[in-house]
Write an enzyme that holds these catalytic residues in place. Structure first.
Site, PDB file in Angstrom:
ATOM      1  N   ARG A 202     -23.942 -56.106 -60.268  1.00 25.64           N
ATOM      2  CA  ARG A 202     -23.418 -54.833 -60.754  1.00 25.64           C
ATOM      3  C   ARG A 202     -21.933 -54.884 -61.103  1.00 25.64           C
ATOM      4  O   ARG A 202     -21.517 -54.466 -62.188  1.00 25.64           O
ATOM      5  CB  ARG A 202     -23.614 -53.724 -59.693  1.00 25.64           C
ATOM      6  CG  ARG A 202     -25.001 -53.161 -59.634  1.00 25.64           C
ATOM      7  CD  ARG A 202     -25.334 -52.802 -58.199  1.00 25.64           C
ATOM      8  NE  ARG A 202     -25.477 -54.037 -57.453  1.00 25.64           N
ATOM      9  CZ  ARG A 202     -26.645 -54.670 -57.329  1.00 25.64           C
ATOM     10  NH1 ARG A 202     -27.724 -54.151 -57.809  1.00 25.64           N
ATOM     11  NH2 ARG A 202     -26.707 -55.841 -56.710  1.00 25.64           N
ATOM     12  N   THR A 203     -21.105 -55.374 -60.182  1.00 23.36           N
ATOM     13  CA  THR A 203     -19.650 -55.300 -60.375  1.00 23.36           C
ATOM     14  C   THR A 203     -19.214 -56.193 -61.538  1.00 23.36           C
ATOM     15  O   THR A 203     -18.456 -55.758 -62.416  1.00 23.36           O
ATOM     16  CB  THR A 203     -18.929 -55.711 -59.077  1.00 23.36           C
ATOM     17  OG1 THR A 203     -19.535 -55.029 -57.989  1.00 23.36           O
ATOM     18  CG2 THR A 203     -17.457 -55.377 -59.141  1.00 23.36           C
TER      19      THR A 203
ATOM     20  N   LYS B 236     -13.457 -78.475 -57.747  1.00 27.80           N
ATOM     21  CA  LYS B 236     -12.798 -79.780 -57.498  1.00 27.80           C
ATOM     22  C   LYS B 236     -11.642 -79.628 -56.527  1.00 27.80           C
ATOM     23  O   LYS B 236     -10.861 -80.543 -56.327  1.00 27.80           O
ATOM     24  CB  LYS B 236     -12.259 -80.349 -58.809  1.00 27.80           C
ATOM     25  CG  LYS B 236     -13.293 -80.587 -59.883  1.00 27.80           C
ATOM     26  CD  LYS B 236     -12.585 -81.130 -61.131  1.00 27.80           C
ATOM     27  CE  LYS B 236     -13.440 -80.960 -62.366  1.00 27.80           C
ATOM     28  NZ  LYS B 236     -12.652 -81.092 -63.599  1.00 27.80           N
TER      29      LYS B 236
ATOM     30  N   ARG C  91     -13.179 -61.200 -57.499  1.00 30.95           N
ATOM     31  CA  ARG C  91     -14.033 -61.049 -56.304  1.00 30.95           C
ATOM     32  C   ARG C  91     -13.903 -62.355 -55.518  1.00 30.95           C
ATOM     33  O   ARG C  91     -14.032 -63.438 -56.082  1.00 30.95           O
ATOM     34  CB  ARG C  91     -15.488 -60.803 -56.669  1.00 30.95           C
ATOM     35  CG  ARG C  91     -16.375 -60.931 -55.430  1.00 30.95           C
ATOM     36  CD  ARG C  91     -17.753 -60.412 -55.624  1.00 30.95           C
ATOM     37  NE  ARG C  91     -17.740 -58.955 -55.682  1.00 30.95           N
ATOM     38  CZ  ARG C  91     -18.859 -58.219 -55.591  1.00 30.95           C
ATOM     39  NH1 ARG C  91     -20.017 -58.799 -55.431  1.00 30.95           N
ATOM     40  NH2 ARG C  91     -18.781 -56.912 -55.658  1.00 30.95           N
TER      41      ARG C  91
ATOM     42  N   HIS D 292     -13.470 -52.696 -51.479  1.00 33.27           N
ATOM     43  CA  HIS D 292     -14.185 -52.783 -52.771  1.00 33.27           C
ATOM     44  C   HIS D 292     -13.881 -51.444 -53.463  1.00 33.27           C
ATOM     45  O   HIS D 292     -14.713 -50.542 -53.529  1.00 33.27           O
ATOM     46  CB  HIS D 292     -15.674 -52.963 -52.492  1.00 33.27           C
ATOM     47  CG  HIS D 292     -16.513 -53.314 -53.692  1.00 33.27           C
ATOM     48  ND1 HIS D 292     -16.048 -53.277 -54.996  1.00 33.27           N
ATOM     49  CD2 HIS D 292     -17.811 -53.716 -53.784  1.00 33.27           C
ATOM     50  CE1 HIS D 292     -17.014 -53.633 -55.822  1.00 33.27           C
ATOM     51  NE2 HIS D 292     -18.090 -53.906 -55.110  1.00 33.27           N
TER      52      HIS D 292
HETATM   53  N1   CP Z   1     -22.244 -53.107 -55.229  1.00 30.28           N
HETATM   54  C1   CP Z   1     -21.935 -54.363 -55.564  1.00 30.28           C
HETATM   55  O1   CP Z   1     -20.786 -54.803 -55.353  1.00 30.28           O
HETATM   56  O2   CP Z   1     -22.937 -55.082 -56.123  1.00 30.28           O
HETATM   57  P1   CP Z   1     -22.783 -56.559 -56.668  1.00 30.28           P
HETATM   58  O3   CP Z   1     -22.533 -57.453 -55.486  1.00 30.28           O
HETATM   59  O4   CP Z   1     -24.062 -56.874 -57.367  1.00 30.28           O
HETATM   60  O5   CP Z   1     -21.604 -56.581 -57.596  1.00 30.28           O
END
Ligand code: CP
Length: 319
Positions: free
Chosen positions: A58-59, A86, A108, A136
């Site tokens: 999603r993100t 590496k 991320r 998040h």
């Molecule tokens: N909600 C969320 O962060 O989903 P993903 O890990 O798929 O990005």
């Protein structure tokens, strides 16, 4: 400096007015995704790198859609297939990307604090797309926008976060965002998955899911973060579902209508019953839809877009 500062690391450091600004800026961008041609020129000429060192559906995809719908140029980098595999460090990777004249990094990372660490070391805007157990922020913003859409307000709304609060960056960002906007916040889960002293933050703790359901306007059901757990937090997944699972039978006994949210990915049959996930209470896919508009708003504001011109920007007027 933009209305948000240089970076978006978390909701802990944002003022309530900045959170409201983000939600308000997302509103006009919703419509862009409903058009046959989903593109406006607001970020034309900007180059954005999506650095995803942990799995994401999603993100990652909604950031990429948001960037493309704002006409930015985007590049995706994953740990696998890049020189991170590496042994190249995060900062070396980012500095090499900056040498190619980028404007923003969406990151991320599995380490809490990675986004802040990077933001202090590079000139580009840094957006946290989830760092370890820390925050998040864009997930919490899309959760807030969904609550506001569905209930018309956030202030005074009773929101219960259910499940693995201890390991959840979504929970931390939601706690900051909800409390700053005046929601009443509760948590419900096994004692082993609740942070010690959480009551001191003004959060109500429910030990029984039935009590949480009786109290809440919104249940935000969190995934058991099995990958962040050492052994021994819960006896078994079956036991967890029996005691804390959000099931259709339990919702049928709720005294009022309530919204069921989940940030995804879901463990069906563990924290949530499929009949709930796909049922009338669920706004889970609305959350995903709102994720694109929220991320467009974050990118637009950090690029220096004027909040009052977001509506004009989506019409293609100069920003
Ligand atoms: N909600 C969320 O962060 O989903 P993903 O890990 O798929 O990005």
């Amino acid at each position: 400096m933009t209305a948000l500062g240089k970076d978006l690391i978390g909701l802990e450091t944002l003022a309530p007015e900045q959170i409201r600004l983000l939600l308000d800026t997302a509103e006009p961008f919703k419509e862009v995704s409903e058009r046959p041609i989903k593109k406006v020129p607001a970020l034309r000429g900007k180059t954005i790198v999506n650095l995803f060192f942990e799995a994401s559906t999603r993100t990652r995809i909604s950031f990429e859609f948001a960037e493309k719908r704002l006409s930015a140029d985007t590049v995706n980098v994953a740990a696998t297939g890049s020189s991170v595999s590496k042994g190249e460090t995060l900062v070396d990777t980012a500095k090499n990307l900056e040498a190619m004249r980028i404007d923003m990094v969406v990151i991320r990372h599995g380490a809490s604090g990675a986004a802040q660490f990077l933001a202090r070391r590079i000139a580009s805007n840094v957006i946290n797309a989830g760092d370890g157990k820390h925050e998040h922020p864009t997930q919490a913003l899309l959760d807030l926008l969904t609550i506001r859409d569905k209930l018309g307000r956030i202030e005074g709304t009773k929101v219960c976060l259910v499940g693995d609060i201890l390991h959840s960056r979504v929970a931390r960002s939601n706690l900051w965002g909800l409390t700053k906007l005046g929601a009443q916040v509760a948590v419900c889960g096994p004692r082993t998955l609740l942070p010690r002293g959480i009551e001191e933050l003004g959060v109500t703790v429910f030990r029984r899911i039935e009590d949480a359901i009786a109290w809440a306007d919104v249940l935000n059901v969190l995934r058991l973060q099995l990958e962040r757990m050492e052994a021994g937090f819960i006896p078994s997944l079956r036991e967890y579902y029996r005691v804390f699972g959000v099931t259709a039978e339990r919702l049928e006994r709720a005294p009022k209508e309530l919204l069921v949210m989940h940030p995804g990915p879901m463990n069906r049959g563990v924290e949530i019953d499929s009949r709930v996930a796909d049922g009338a209470h669920s706004v889970i896919l609305d959350q995903v839809t709102n994720g694109v508009a929220v991320r467009m708003a974050v990118l637009y504001l950090l690029a220096g877009g004027k909040p009052e011109l977001a509506d004009a920007a989506k019409r293609g007027a100069p920003d």
